[in-house]
Motif scaffolding. Structure first.
Motif, PDB file in Angstrom:
ATOM      1  N   GLU A 166       9.812   3.398  -0.156  1.00  0.00           N
ATOM      2  CA  GLU A 166      10.573   3.165   0.384  1.00  0.00           C
ATOM      3  C   GLU A 166      10.069   1.829   0.860  1.00  0.00           C
ATOM      4  O   GLU A 166      10.667   0.927   1.849  1.00  0.00           O
ATOM      5  CB  GLU A 166      10.983   4.182   2.023  1.00  0.00           C
ATOM      6  N   GLY A 167       9.196   1.140   0.477  1.00  0.00           N
ATOM      7  CA  GLY A 167       8.773  -0.513   0.560  1.00  0.00           C
ATOM      8  C   GLY A 167       7.797  -0.655   1.474  1.00  0.00           C
ATOM      9  O   GLY A 167       7.546  -1.454   1.707  1.00  0.00           O
ATOM     10  N   LEU A 168       6.855   0.448   2.323  1.00  0.00           N
ATOM     11  CA  LEU A 168       6.475   0.881   3.162  1.00  0.00           C
ATOM     12  C   LEU A 168       4.440   0.544   2.342  1.00  0.00           C
ATOM     13  O   LEU A 168       4.554   1.456   2.035  1.00  0.00           O
ATOM     14  CB  LEU A 168       5.857   1.050   4.240  1.00  0.00           C
ATOM     15  N   THR A 169       4.225  -1.080   2.656  1.00  0.00           N
ATOM     16  CA  THR A 169       2.851  -0.942   1.351  1.00  0.00           C
ATOM     17  C   THR A 169       1.522  -1.727   2.377  1.00  0.00           C
ATOM     18  O   THR A 169       1.630  -2.332   3.586  1.00  0.00           O
ATOM     19  CB  THR A 169       2.516  -1.757   0.229  1.00  0.00           C
ATOM     20  N   LEU A 170       0.325  -1.462   2.382  1.00  0.00           N
ATOM     21  CA  LEU A 170      -0.945  -2.077   3.011  1.00  0.00           C
ATOM     22  C   LEU A 170      -0.592  -3.836   3.382  1.00  0.00           C
ATOM     23  O   LEU A 170      -1.074  -3.822   4.607  1.00  0.00           O
ATOM     24  CB  LEU A 170      -2.120  -1.900   2.356  1.00  0.00           C
ATOM     25  N   GLY A 171      -0.048  -4.453   2.157  1.00  0.00           N
ATOM     26  CA  GLY A 171      -0.594  -5.319   2.678  1.00  0.00           C
ATOM     27  C   GLY A 171       1.673  -5.829   3.069  1.00  0.00           C
ATOM     28  O   GLY A 171       1.296  -7.462   3.260  1.00  0.00           O
ATOM     29  N   GLY A 172       1.880  -5.007   2.790  1.00  0.00           N
ATOM     30  CA  GLY A 172       3.901  -5.447   3.419  1.00  0.00           C
ATOM     31  C   GLY A 172       3.883  -5.566   4.596  1.00  0.00           C
ATOM     32  O   GLY A 172       4.308  -7.377   4.492  1.00  0.00           O
ATOM     33  N   ASN A 173       4.305  -5.791   5.506  1.00  0.00           N
ATOM     34  CA  ASN A 173       3.689  -6.016   6.728  1.00  0.00           C
ATOM     35  C   ASN A 173       2.798  -5.408   7.627  1.00  0.00           C
ATOM     36  O   ASN A 173       1.850  -4.784   7.374  1.00  0.00           O
ATOM     37  CB  ASN A 173       5.271  -5.412   7.227  1.00  0.00           C
ATOM     38  N   LEU A 174       2.911  -5.952   9.004  1.00  0.00           N
ATOM     39  CA  LEU A 174       1.509  -5.502  10.174  1.00  0.00           C
ATOM     40  C   LEU A 174       1.699  -4.065  10.283  1.00  0.00           C
ATOM     41  O   LEU A 174       0.866  -3.300  10.393  1.00  0.00           O
ATOM     42  CB  LEU A 174       1.424  -5.910  11.455  1.00  0.00           C
ATOM     43  N   PHE A 175       2.998  -3.149  10.522  1.00  0.00           N
ATOM     44  CA  PHE A 175       3.600  -1.541  10.172  1.00  0.00           C
ATOM     45  C   PHE A 175       2.450  -1.014   9.257  1.00  0.00           C
ATOM     46  O   PHE A 175       1.786  -0.193   9.528  1.00  0.00           O
ATOM     47  CB  PHE A 175       4.651  -2.009  10.539  1.00  0.00           C
ATOM     48  N   GLY A 176       3.115  -1.940   7.998  1.00  0.00           N
ATOM     49  CA  GLY A 176       1.831  -0.987   7.139  1.00  0.00           C
ATOM     50  C   GLY A 176       0.163  -1.002   6.846  1.00  0.00           C
ATOM     51  O   GLY A 176       0.193   0.196   6.510  1.00  0.00           O
ATOM     52  N   ALA A 177       0.621  -2.160   7.131  1.00  0.00           N
ATOM     53  CA  ALA A 177      -1.378  -2.547   7.720  1.00  0.00           C
ATOM     54  C   ALA A 177      -1.783  -1.574   8.673  1.00  0.00           C
ATOM     55  O   ALA A 177      -3.108  -0.515   8.066  1.00  0.00           O
ATOM     56  CB  ALA A 177      -1.671  -4.090   7.720  1.00  0.00           C
TER      57      ALA A 177
END
Lengths: 265, 206
Positions: B118-129
């Protein structure tokens, strides 16, 4: 041995362990119901449910360490060692959060707004050509009066070549956007802080006829026309009231990587 | 003999291995507190989605939380069986604990995969990280606990676990319960409280 007999005799019985498990399960269910939309409790309690949830999880936490981890029955020193770590952990967490909340948003902006020249460095420059030479290389250019700022797209990369530009409030700013790309078209839009993605989304809806900027968008301070491959575009405007703004390319999809801060002093 | 080690000289009257385990758990609190505080600092600071409300599935995670709580129950039964010299029950409860832990990890693998799709990645945004770093390190703790439990079960099958070596099971239990209480905190903060955040929010005082 005394150690072992003391140990087994104080442990809870099987039935007590079952009871503890049921209590833990029940608390989890209560927590879930508290936040579950269809139960509607979430609406009635509002933000007051947060301390309630924290308290419930603290109860679970305490039950597990007291009974499952035997702290209630074990030597007090073991509990002291753990509670000391827990207290330190809590302080570290609170300190981190307080530190960042105190920064009013972005620590970098906070530091720049309050930066004072280091006294020794200032003395070194006295007697030189100017006392205003203690600019670090990565400090954004500051300008007074009419000012020209050039920003370029970073080749074929969807980014600008500079992450921060600045000007004095009220000065007449001429922004020039150079687009060296052989394929991509870009524009440069100055928007109020935090609105770059929303502005870009509306710009996408406005379409290429409007240079990918929604006409009359109140969040837009100024914008250039669309600069095709190899072209450039410029815009002249009066720098708004002091604060941090953003500049962004609103060509569809570019806004996620192609933006920077526009700092007005 | 392993048993002789427990009679070593000590000024506190406490077993050194057990004291050391509690010291480790106390310091591990600092590790997780830093990651949790980092998550809270960056809460609502992501400029692009996906945001928690887009992808966090609280009902499913409530089930995996329940599974982890039940594994702690199985763990205390394993220790009780060890103290009672009930070898078969010890092995079964150890394996049950490891199985429940594995189910929890299974939930987490499915969750991570769904989030990634669904697009959440470690480097995608602060939430993901901050989300993946915190829950990933917790998952790594659980995985280590599962390996420990399985190793104990194998020792049990070889007849090496009994009431005299019960400390081996007790230490694993302390670690296991600690991983459980860390999840209690993560579940409350990241899922129940922050799981419905819809986008960038103003931080208090900011």
């Amino acid at each position: 041995m005394a150690h072992e007999t003391e140990h087994t005799s104080h442990h809870p019985s099987f039935n007590q362990y079952v009871l503890i498990a049921i209590v833990l399960f029940a608390i989890t269910i209560v927590e879930f119901v508290l936040i579950w939309d269809t139960a509607r409790i979430v609406d009635h309690l509002g933000p007051s449910k947060i301390p309630l949830l924290v308290a419930l999880s603290a109860v679970k936490f305490a039950i597990v360490i007291m009974y499952y981890m035997h702290l209630k029955f074990d030597n007090r020193l073991l509990g002291a060692v753990f509670i000391a770590g827990l207290a330190l952990a809590f302080l570290v967490g609170m300190a981190l959060i307080a530190l960042f909340v105190g920064f009013e948003g972005n620590p970098r902006d906070y530091a720049e707004a309050r930066a004072l020249p280091y006294a020794e460095h200032a003395e070194e420059t006295v007697g030189g050509e100017s006392t205003e030479t203690n600019h670090e290389t990565d400090t954004p250019p500051v300008a007074a009066g009419p000012v020209a700022i050039a920003v370029s797209a970073a080749g074929e990369t969807l980014a600008f070549d500079i992450s921060s530009i600045s000007a004095d409030s009220g000065s007449e700013v001429t922004l020039t956007l150079d687009n060296p790309s052989a394929n991509n078209a870009h524009n440069l839009v100055i928007v109020t802080a935090g609105t770059k993605d929303a502005v870009a989304a509306d710009g996408t809806a406005a379409g290429p006829a409007n240079d990918w900027v929604s006409p009359g968008d109140s969040r837009v301070i100024a914008h250039t026309a669309l600069a095709g491959p190899g072209a450039s575009a410029n815009v002249t405007f009066e720098a708004p009231s002091p604060g941090t703004y953003q500049f962004v390319c609103t060509f569809p999809g570019h806004n996620f990587t192609m933006f920077g801060d526009f700092i007005v002093k | 003999m392993a048993h002789a080690v427990e009679q070593e000289y000590t000024t506190t009257g406490l077993n050194h291995r057990k004291l050391l385990m509690w010291v480790f758990l106390g310091s591990d609190c600092l590790f997780f507190a830093s990651l949790i505080a980092t998550y809270m600092v960056y809460r609502g600071q992501s400029l692009v989605g996906p945001y928690p409300n887009d992808i966090i599935d609280v009902p499913v995670t409530t089930i995996s939380t329940f599974v982890l709580l039940m594994s702690s129950f199985a763990m205390v039964q394993a220790l009780a069986a060890t103290n009672a010299d009930n070898r078969k029950a010890t092995i079964n409860w150890l394996l049950a604990t490891a199985l429940l832990g594995s189910i929890f990890i299974g939930f987490q693998i499915v969750e991570f995969n769904t989030f990634k799709n669904e697009g959440l990645t470690l480097g995608g945004n602060l939430f993901g990280a901050s989300f993946f770093t915190l829950t990933g390190f917790h998952g790594a703790h659980v995985t280590l606990g599962i390996i420990w439990l399985l190793a104990l079960a194998i020792l049990g099958m070889k007849g090496r676990i009994n009431s005299k070596t019960a400390l081996d099971v007790e230490l694993c239990g302390l670690y296991w319960h600690f991983v459980d209480i860390v999840w209690i905190v993560i579940f409350t903060l990241l899922y129940l409280i922050a799981g419905f955040d819809v986008g960038p929010v103003a931080i208090p005082g900011g």
